[in-house]
Design a protein around this motif. Structure first.
Motif, mmCIF file in Angstrom:
data_model
loop_
_atom_site.group_PDB
_atom_site.id
_atom_site.type_symbol
_atom_site.label_atom_id
_atom_site.label_comp_id
_atom_site.label_asym_id
_atom_site.label_seq_id
_atom_site.Cartn_x
_atom_site.Cartn_y
_atom_site.Cartn_z
ATOM 1 N N MET A 42 16.719 16.826 56.491
ATOM 2 C CA MET A 42 16.848 15.949 55.329
ATOM 3 C C MET A 42 15.752 14.890 55.315
ATOM 4 O O MET A 42 15.112 14.649 54.308
ATOM 5 C CB MET A 42 18.227 15.287 55.329
ATOM 6 C CG MET A 42 18.480 14.385 54.126
ATOM 7 S SD MET A 42 20.074 13.563 54.247
ATOM 8 C CE MET A 42 21.183 14.959 54.174
ATOM 9 N N ALA A 43 15.505 14.226 56.454
ATOM 10 C CA ALA A 43 14.499 13.171 56.533
ATOM 11 C C ALA A 43 13.287 13.612 57.333
ATOM 12 O O ALA A 43 12.561 12.786 57.867
ATOM 13 C CB ALA A 43 15.121 11.919 57.159
ATOM 14 N N ILE A 44 13.075 14.938 57.408
ATOM 15 C CA ILE A 44 11.960 15.461 58.197
ATOM 16 C C ILE A 44 10.639 14.969 57.614
ATOM 17 O O ILE A 44 10.370 15.117 56.421
ATOM 18 C CB ILE A 44 11.997 17.008 58.212
ATOM 19 C CG1 ILE A 44 13.270 17.490 58.910
ATOM 20 C CG2 ILE A 44 10.761 17.567 58.895
ATOM 21 C CD1 ILE A 44 13.465 18.986 58.872
ATOM 22 N N GLY A 45 9.842 14.365 58.487
ATOM 23 C CA GLY A 45 8.532 13.906 58.073
ATOM 24 C C GLY A 45 8.527 12.574 57.360
ATOM 25 O O GLY A 45 7.455 12.050 57.040
ATOM 26 N N ARG A 46 9.697 11.995 57.106
ATOM 27 C CA ARG A 46 9.738 10.714 56.404
ATOM 28 C C ARG A 46 9.559 9.559 57.386
ATOM 29 O O ARG A 46 9.922 9.653 58.566
ATOM 30 C CB ARG A 46 11.075 10.525 55.673
ATOM 31 C CG ARG A 46 11.342 11.537 54.574
ATOM 32 C CD ARG A 46 10.244 11.554 53.518
ATOM 33 N NE ARG A 46 10.080 10.295 52.817
ATOM 34 C CZ ARG A 46 10.614 10.009 51.629
ATOM 35 N NH1 ARG A 46 11.338 10.925 51.004
ATOM 36 N NH2 ARG A 46 10.399 8.850 51.056
ATOM 37 N N LYS A 47 8.979 8.467 56.913
ATOM 38 C CA LYS A 47 8.824 7.243 57.688
ATOM 39 C C LYS A 47 9.425 6.099 56.874
ATOM 40 O O LYS A 47 8.794 5.603 55.933
ATOM 41 C CB LYS A 47 7.358 6.969 57.992
ATOM 42 C CG LYS A 47 6.723 7.988 58.943
ATOM 43 C CD LYS A 47 5.288 7.620 59.265
ATOM 44 C CE LYS A 47 4.676 8.589 60.268
ATOM 45 N NZ LYS A 47 3.261 8.227 60.606
ATOM 46 N N ILE A 48 10.626 5.730 57.250
ATOM 47 C CA ILE A 48 11.402 4.761 56.472
ATOM 48 C C ILE A 48 11.496 3.439 57.228
ATOM 49 O O ILE A 48 11.775 3.425 58.436
ATOM 50 C CB ILE A 48 12.814 5.308 56.170
ATOM 51 C CG1 ILE A 48 12.713 6.606 55.357
ATOM 52 C CG2 ILE A 48 13.653 4.270 55.427
ATOM 53 C CD1 ILE A 48 14.028 7.331 55.208
ATOM 54 N N GLY A 49 11.267 2.348 56.514
ATOM 55 C CA GLY A 49 11.431 1.020 57.079
ATOM 56 C C GLY A 49 12.688 0.377 56.537
ATOM 57 O O GLY A 49 12.965 0.453 55.337
ATOM 58 N N VAL A 50 13.474 -0.248 57.437
ATOM 59 C CA VAL A 50 14.725 -0.909 57.049
ATOM 60 C C VAL A 50 14.596 -2.404 57.356
ATOM 61 O O VAL A 50 14.259 -2.779 58.486
ATOM 62 C CB VAL A 50 15.938 -0.312 57.789
ATOM 63 C CG1 VAL A 50 17.219 -1.026 57.374
ATOM 64 C CG2 VAL A 50 16.039 1.190 57.525
ATOM 65 N N PHE A 51 14.881 -3.237 56.359
ATOM 66 C CA PHE A 51 14.756 -4.683 56.530
ATOM 67 C C PHE A 51 16.026 -5.346 55.995
ATOM 68 O O PHE A 51 16.393 -5.148 54.827
ATOM 69 C CB PHE A 51 13.521 -5.199 55.804
ATOM 70 C CG PHE A 51 12.254 -4.542 56.273
ATOM 71 C CD1 PHE A 51 11.574 -5.021 57.379
ATOM 72 C CD2 PHE A 51 11.755 -3.412 55.626
ATOM 73 C CE1 PHE A 51 10.413 -4.402 57.825
ATOM 74 C CE2 PHE A 51 10.608 -2.789 56.060
ATOM 75 C CZ PHE A 51 9.925 -3.281 57.172
ATOM 76 N N ILE A 52 16.674 -6.111 56.869
ATOM 77 C CA ILE A 52 17.985 -6.675 56.544
ATOM 78 C C ILE A 52 17.889 -8.195 56.486
ATOM 79 O O ILE A 52 17.316 -8.829 57.370
ATOM 80 C CB ILE A 52 19.035 -6.227 57.573
ATOM 81 C CG1 ILE A 52 19.095 -4.696 57.596
ATOM 82 C CG2 ILE A 52 20.406 -6.806 57.249
ATOM 83 C CD1 ILE A 52 19.862 -4.125 58.738
ATOM 84 N N CYS A 53 18.469 -8.768 55.433
ATOM 85 C CA CYS A 53 18.331 -10.197 55.152
ATOM 86 C C CYS A 53 19.556 -10.985 55.625
ATOM 87 O O CYS A 53 20.691 -10.559 55.432
ATOM 88 C CB CYS A 53 18.136 -10.394 53.650
ATOM 89 S SG CYS A 53 17.778 -12.091 53.184
ATOM 90 N N HIS A 54 19.300 -12.161 56.241
ATOM 91 C CA HIS A 54 20.385 -13.099 56.576
ATOM 92 C C HIS A 54 20.860 -13.842 55.332
ATOM 93 O O HIS A 54 21.987 -14.325 55.290
ATOM 94 C CB HIS A 54 19.888 -14.139 57.587
ATOM 95 C CG HIS A 54 19.666 -13.598 58.966
ATOM 96 N ND1 HIS A 54 20.389 -14.024 60.052
ATOM 97 C CD2 HIS A 54 18.794 -12.678 59.448
ATOM 98 C CE1 HIS A 54 19.967 -13.408 61.137
ATOM 99 N NE2 HIS A 54 18.993 -12.577 60.794
ATOM 100 N N CYS A 55 19.963 -13.969 54.357
ATOM 101 C CA CYS A 55 20.229 -14.726 53.129
ATOM 102 C C CYS A 55 20.658 -16.156 53.469
ATOM 103 O O CYS A 55 21.578 -16.712 52.862
ATOM 104 C CB CYS A 55 21.289 -14.034 52.275
ATOM 105 S SG CYS A 55 21.283 -14.555 50.535
#
Length: 579
Positions: free
Chosen positions: A1-14
């Motif tokens: 499903m995510a083969i070859g993908r490069k995903i960045g995840v960024f989570i906010c404290h707000c």
């Protein structure tokens, strides 16, 4: 499903709005090992310039091709992060927004463990969607530099003049035989004693001087086709003439109606009981001491909040629960103008709450100084109007005197009535504009998009949207002009590509999608010898009502495909099972 993908995840404290109730560090750690994720971080404020620059650096250094940002509502910062993604080199539609504040932290303030687990599930769902995202291109539509202004009151006239100042052509459509709305018949007005008739006269004179403004009176729109940037409308002018216009945007400024009291409501229907608009007309027609039907008026009682802030009851099954905002200003200003007239006039103003906000508070103070008497009555015990020999009597319980019952003999009772929505179902059905629970036209967001509607290119202004003073109505009209100018002056507009697509191999045209679409964005066409559905992309809002109704699974919405939705559900379900 995510083969070859490069995903960045960024989570906010707000700033604590999220991190006080969700363990954001744990969320970032839990999703770091998800397929395709190459970086997972948290920031105090992801919307800050520093955080955005750090995300751009990560995009470039790590070669990210997908982005998940978990923060506040997308209504606030979706376009902020789309712009950041583009600056980093990612297609803006490969960024996925997860609402971790409204949909998680604020919803579970008493359960941090549960909120954290839910946050992990939501972010995993976002990652699953991002893994299946594809680059999309905005739909560019050429625009016509002309605007249709529906309504020729003060808001509509002022909007047309502002459009003219920007170099845009304006067509004003007024249903009545004379433009100017209710204000054209008014005398002195709050707060600076300008005469309403003079204001309208000056506006109309200026409108008539402009070559790029056309005013149609005794006219209404009978047909609308097209989309933002290119609306084709037909007007009926007079009884028989039809006028075809092509415009890029519309401003709806159809105004309001006055509340009409029911027979017997505060004595309405009795001789000497009138509404404030009726009383204003009476006073404006007279010079010197006030008279009513030839008799001198010595005592007047004003009853406020008639038709506003109502509560549901057997006698009022559909109450107007809103405050009409302008009534207290109009009533107290009338008190000042009456005190300026010759004769010994006693006036009593019976109110629930005086709401002369802003500088209008000075009018209220002036009315009191000049001798007008203000008496506050309880919400549950309104004044009672009765007929006495030779006149009227008003009985009121004055809270400012400890609830004492006061009997006031008067010559006139003036009901300070509020605004109600103007009824024009035919126009609303043609424009497909929703209304609020109070019956006024509904904006997209009261703070963030206060004059925009669900129909791209159609804006609302003035008291058609909600009760407003004249200054507030003009302010909203200029806001609508600003939005219209922003769309039309550059010659094109970019629309969301998140629209429905039809698989013509599966579609056999059953018209279920057409019946489900509230925007009329479906057409029937011939394709290879068979009839199929065609989505008019410039009309489609990507709402998706057509997707589940299709019996042949022939429709999907870009950015929300069946595969993406299924993957998101699987990601959430996996978290629930593991928990």
């Amino acid at each position: 499903m995510a083969i070859g993908r490069k995903i960045g995840v960024f989570i906010c404290h707000c700033g604590g709005n999220i991190s006080d109730y969700v363990d954001v560090a744990r969320v970032a750690e839990a999703v770091a090992s998800e397929p395709g994720v190459v970086v997972s971080k948290n920031h105090m404020f992801t919307c800050s310039d520093a955080a955005q620059q750090e995300m751009i650096d990560d995009i470039k250094e790590l070669g990210l091709d997908g982005l998940v940002i978990a923060s506040c509502s997308p209504k606030l910062h979706m376009f902020t992060f789309r712009g950041m993604a583009e600056r980093g080199g990612i297609n803006q539609y490969q960024y996925v927004h997860v609402n971790l504040r409204e949909q998680c932290s604020w919803a579970h303030t008493n359960d941090k463990i549960g909120a954290t687990e839910k946050g992990i599930a939501l972010v995993r769902a976002g990652i699953a969607k991002a893994a299946l995202s594809t680059p999309l291109t905005a739909l560019r539509v050429d625009t016509i530099p002309k605007v249709l202004v529906i309504g020729g009151g003060v808001s509509g006239l002022r909007a047309a003049l502002a459009l003219s100042d920007m170099g845009l052509s304006a067509f004003i459509v007024e249903r009545q035989k004379a433009a100017g709305g209710a204000v054209k018949n008014w005398g002195r007005m709050a707060p600076d004693n300008q005469r309403g008739s003079d204001i309208v006269k000056n506006l109309l004179e200026e409108v008539n001087r402009r070559e790029n403004i056309m005013l149609y009176t005794d006219a209404e729109m009978i047909e609308k086709k097209g989309y933002i940037g290119d609306f084709q409308v037909t007007l009926r002018v007079g009884k028989h003439q039809a006028v075809q216009l092509q415009v890029g945007a519309m401003i709806v400024a159809t105004g309001y109606d006055n509340y009409q009291p029911a027979e017997g409501e505060f004595g309405y229907g009795r001789e000497g009981v009138v509404t404030l608009p009726e009383f204003r007309d009476l006073a404006d027609r007279q010079e010197g001491a006030l008279t009513y039907k030839g008799n001198p008026v010595k005592n007047v009682a004003f009853i406020y909040c008639v038709g506003s802030r109502q509560k549901k009851s057997e006698t009022c099954p559909e109450p107007n629960q809103y405050c009409s905002r302008y009534c207290c200003n109009a009533g107290t200003h009338m008190a000042v103008t009456l005190e300026d007239r010759p004769g010994n006039l006693n006036q009593y103003h019976l109110y629930r709450d005086i709401r002369t906000y802003g500088h209008n508070e000075l009018i209220y103070e002036e009315a009191r100084r000049k001798g007008a008497v203000f008496m506050r009555y309880p919400d549950q015990e309104p004044p009672v109007v009765s007929a006495e020999s030779g006149g009227l009597n008003v009985m009121v319980k004055d809270q400012l005197m400890g609830g004492e019952l006061v009997d006031i003999p008067v010559d006139l009772v003036v009901l300070v009535t509020g605004m109600v929505p103007k009824k024009n179902e035919t126009l609303m059905n043609r424009l497909k504009l929703p209304v609020s629970k109070d019956g006024f036209l509904n904006e997209l967001h009261i703070k963030l998009r206060p004059v925009e509607t669900v129909i791209d290119g159609v804006f609302i202004a003035g008291s058609a949207q909600s009760p407003k003073t004249m200054a507030e109505s003009v302010g909203s009209a200029l806001a609508a002009v600003s939005k219209s100018g922003g769309l039309l002056m550059k010659g094109y507009v970019d629309l969301e590509p998140l629209v429905a697509n039809v698989d013509t191999d599966r579609c056999i045209w059953c018209d279920e999608c057409l019946k489900a679409c509230p925007y009329g964005a479906i057409e029937r066409i011939d394709c290879g010898g068979k009839e199929v559905a065609l989505v008019v992309k410039s009309l489609c809002k990507g709402e998706g009502a057509c997707v589940p109704i299709c019996p042949h699974d022939a429709i999907e919405v870009e950015g929300y495909t069946d595969r993406q939705i299924t993957a998101m559900i699987d990601a959430c379900s996996r978290e629930v099972v593991e928990a």
